[in-house]
Design an enzyme around this catalytic site. Structure first.
Site, short mmCIF file in Angstrom:
data_model
loop_
_atom_site.label_atom_id
_atom_site.label_comp_id
_atom_site.label_asym_id
_atom_site.label_seq_id
_atom_site.Cartn_x
_atom_site.Cartn_y
_atom_site.Cartn_z
N GLU A 1 -11.83 5.67 -16.43
CA GLU A 1 -11.12 4.46 -15.99
C GLU A 1 -11.18 3.38 -17.08
O GLU A 1 -10.21 2.68 -17.32
CB GLU A 1 -11.71 3.96 -14.67
CG GLU A 1 -11.34 4.87 -13.51
CD GLU A 1 -12.08 4.52 -12.22
OE1 GLU A 1 -13.32 4.54 -12.25
OE2 GLU A 1 -11.42 4.23 -11.21
N GLU B 1 -15.31 11.58 -8.70
CA GLU B 1 -15.79 10.78 -7.56
C GLU B 1 -15.73 11.56 -6.24
O GLU B 1 -16.64 11.48 -5.41
CB GLU B 1 -14.97 9.49 -7.42
CG GLU B 1 -15.24 8.46 -8.51
CD GLU B 1 -14.36 8.62 -9.74
OE1 GLU B 1 -13.75 9.71 -9.93
OE2 GLU B 1 -14.28 7.67 -10.53
N ALA C 1 -19.57 5.63 -13.57
CA ALA C 1 -20.39 4.55 -13.04
C ALA C 1 -21.82 5.08 -12.91
O ALA C 1 -22.02 6.29 -12.79
CB ALA C 1 -19.87 4.12 -11.68
N1 COA Z 1 -24.95 7.95 -13.48
C1 COA Z 1 -26.28 8.00 -13.58
N2 COA Z 1 -26.93 8.94 -14.30
C2 COA Z 1 -26.17 9.87 -14.91
C3 COA Z 1 -24.77 9.88 -14.83
C4 COA Z 1 -24.16 8.86 -14.07
N3 COA Z 1 -22.83 8.78 -13.96
N4 COA Z 1 -24.31 10.94 -15.55
C5 COA Z 1 -25.39 11.55 -16.06
N5 COA Z 1 -26.53 10.92 -15.67
C6 COA Z 1 -27.91 11.25 -16.04
C7 COA Z 1 -28.36 12.50 -15.32
O1 COA Z 1 -28.83 12.20 -14.02
C8 COA Z 1 -29.47 12.96 -16.23
O2 COA Z 1 -30.62 12.20 -15.98
P1 COA Z 1 -32.10 12.88 -16.03
O3 COA Z 1 -32.27 13.30 -17.46
O4 COA Z 1 -33.02 11.78 -15.62
O5 COA Z 1 -32.05 14.04 -15.07
C9 COA Z 1 -28.96 12.58 -17.63
O6 COA Z 1 -27.96 11.60 -17.41
C10 COA Z 1 -28.34 13.74 -18.37
O7 COA Z 1 -27.36 14.34 -17.52
P2 COA Z 1 -27.37 15.88 -17.12
O8 COA Z 1 -26.65 16.01 -15.82
O9 COA Z 1 -28.74 16.45 -17.20
O10 COA Z 1 -26.50 16.47 -18.32
P3 COA Z 1 -25.58 17.79 -18.29
O11 COA Z 1 -25.19 18.04 -19.70
O12 COA Z 1 -26.24 18.87 -17.52
O13 COA Z 1 -24.29 17.34 -17.45
C11 COA Z 1 -22.51 15.85 -16.83
C12 COA Z 1 -23.46 16.32 -17.95
C13 COA Z 1 -21.74 14.64 -17.38
C14 COA Z 1 -21.56 16.96 -16.44
C15 COA Z 1 -23.36 15.45 -15.58
O14 COA Z 1 -24.37 14.54 -16.01
C16 COA Z 1 -22.58 14.76 -14.50
O15 COA Z 1 -21.86 15.41 -13.75
N6 COA Z 1 -22.69 13.41 -14.42
C17 COA Z 1 -22.07 12.64 -13.37
C18 COA Z 1 -20.61 12.43 -13.65
C19 COA Z 1 -19.95 11.69 -12.51
O16 COA Z 1 -19.89 12.14 -11.38
N7 COA Z 1 -19.41 10.49 -12.83
C20 COA Z 1 -18.68 9.69 -11.88
C21 COA Z 1 -19.57 8.71 -11.24
S1 COA Z 1 -18.69 7.74 -10.05
#
Ligand code: COA
Length: 261
Positions: A115, A135, A66
């Site tokens: 999901e 989450e 999300a």
């Molecule tokens: N919602 C909003 N933005 C998100 C996102 C999400 N679920 N997942 C990634 N992004 C954004 C990051 O904030 C980042 O934005 P920025 O460039 O403005 O800083 C961009 O996408 C790239 O992500 P980044 O974290 O820099 O990439 P990474 O390769 O270092 O890590 C993940 C990748 C997927 C491991 C990491 O982005 C992450 O943990 N995302 C969240 C996953 C999550 O918790 N999902 C469940 C949500 S309920």
């Protein structure tokens, strides 16, 4: 319909829905979820389409969950509950569709992304895909059917382990625990998904829909009721024009021609 957050393309009898929000790793905003729902309804309504594929744009992410920015901005429990219920509707719509929906998981499938994939009928993953229900690490919980579909797919112990730790895991583990049906080299993912979609698209439509509903609805019924439901569907399918065509074609040693009747 014009879409802002997804790309919807028709390829033969297959509708390909690509979640496309590159700046946030294809995270699902409320608008994105609505668009996925609208595209799925287009697939269901279009006689020429038999199967849908959902995938993510680029090589890095299927859907990274999300949209955390939107979640953070949720001011009330009621607003968050509404968001959850709207997410649930997509899952129920996929379940009710007469057509098959395949998730082609090309990268991160986290939280709401996983999901969404779990709500699809079949999951094919790239060997580079990464899975998880993170989450809990955000101080929240899955809200788009995750606690329920994960449990039904992989059992309560493993579902609790994954949702309580939020740990990430790869495609081989996802295959081992039964979370995905196939893992393929990343470069071949869409070819494999398309081949599978074309194969199902070539089958008798009434039988495809009946099998999907028998499995789907049967899961929520006691076994004896589910078998009665199966028998009713079996009756309709065997007596259908395509049922007679398929069995006749076998006996006459020729390929069947199915008409969806
Ligand atoms: N919602 C909003 N933005 C998100 C996102 C999400 N679920 N997942 C990634 N992004 C954004 C990051 O904030 C980042 O934005 P920025 O460039 O403005 O800083 C961009 O996408 C790239 O992500 P980044 O974290 O820099 O990439 P990474 O390769 O270092 O890590 C993940 C990748 C997927 C491991 C990491 O982005 C992450 O943990 N995302 C969240 C996953 C999550 O918790 N999902 C469940 C949500 S309920």
């Amino acid at each position: 319909m014009a879409y802002q957050n997804i790309v919807f393309e028709r390829a033969g009898a297959v509708g390909v829905i690509t979640v496309s929000r590159s700046t946030v790793l294809n995270a699902l905003s409320a608008a994105t979820t609505q668009e996925i729902g609208a595209a799925l309804r287009e697939v269901e309504a279009d006689q020429a389409l038999r199967v849908a594929i959902i995938t993510g744009a680029g090589e890095k992410a299927f859907v990274a969950g999300a949209d955390i920015g939107e979640l953070r901005a949720m001011a009330t429990a009621t607003a968050a509950r509404d968001l959850s219920e709207r997410g649930h509707q997509i899952g129920f719509e996929i379940a009710r569709m007469s057509k098959v929906v395949i998730a082609a998981i090309n990268g991160f499938a986290l939280g709401g992304g996983l999901e969404l994939a779990m709500a699809c009928d079949i999951r094919i993953a790239a060997d580079t895909a990464q899975f998880g229900m993170p989450e809990i690490t955000l101080g929240i919980m899955p809200g788009w059917g995750g606690t329920q579909r994960l449990t039904r797919l992989i059992g309560p112990g493993m579902a609790k382990l994954l949702t309580l730790t939020g740990e990430r895991f790869g495609a081989a583990e996802a295959l081992r625990i039964g979370l995905v049906e196939r893992v393929v080299p990343a470069a071949e993912l869409m070819t494999v998904a398309r081949t599978l979609a074309d194969q199902i698209a070539g089958r008798a439509p009434l039988a495809v829909a009946a099998i999907k509903q028998a499995v789907q609805r049967g899961m929520d019924m006691p076994l004896a009721d589910a078998c009665m439901y199966e028998a009713a569907l079996f009756g309709e399918v065997v007596a259908s024009e395509d049922g007679r065509e398929g069995t006749s074609a076998f006996l006459e040693k020729r390929p069947p021609v199915f008409k969806g009747r």
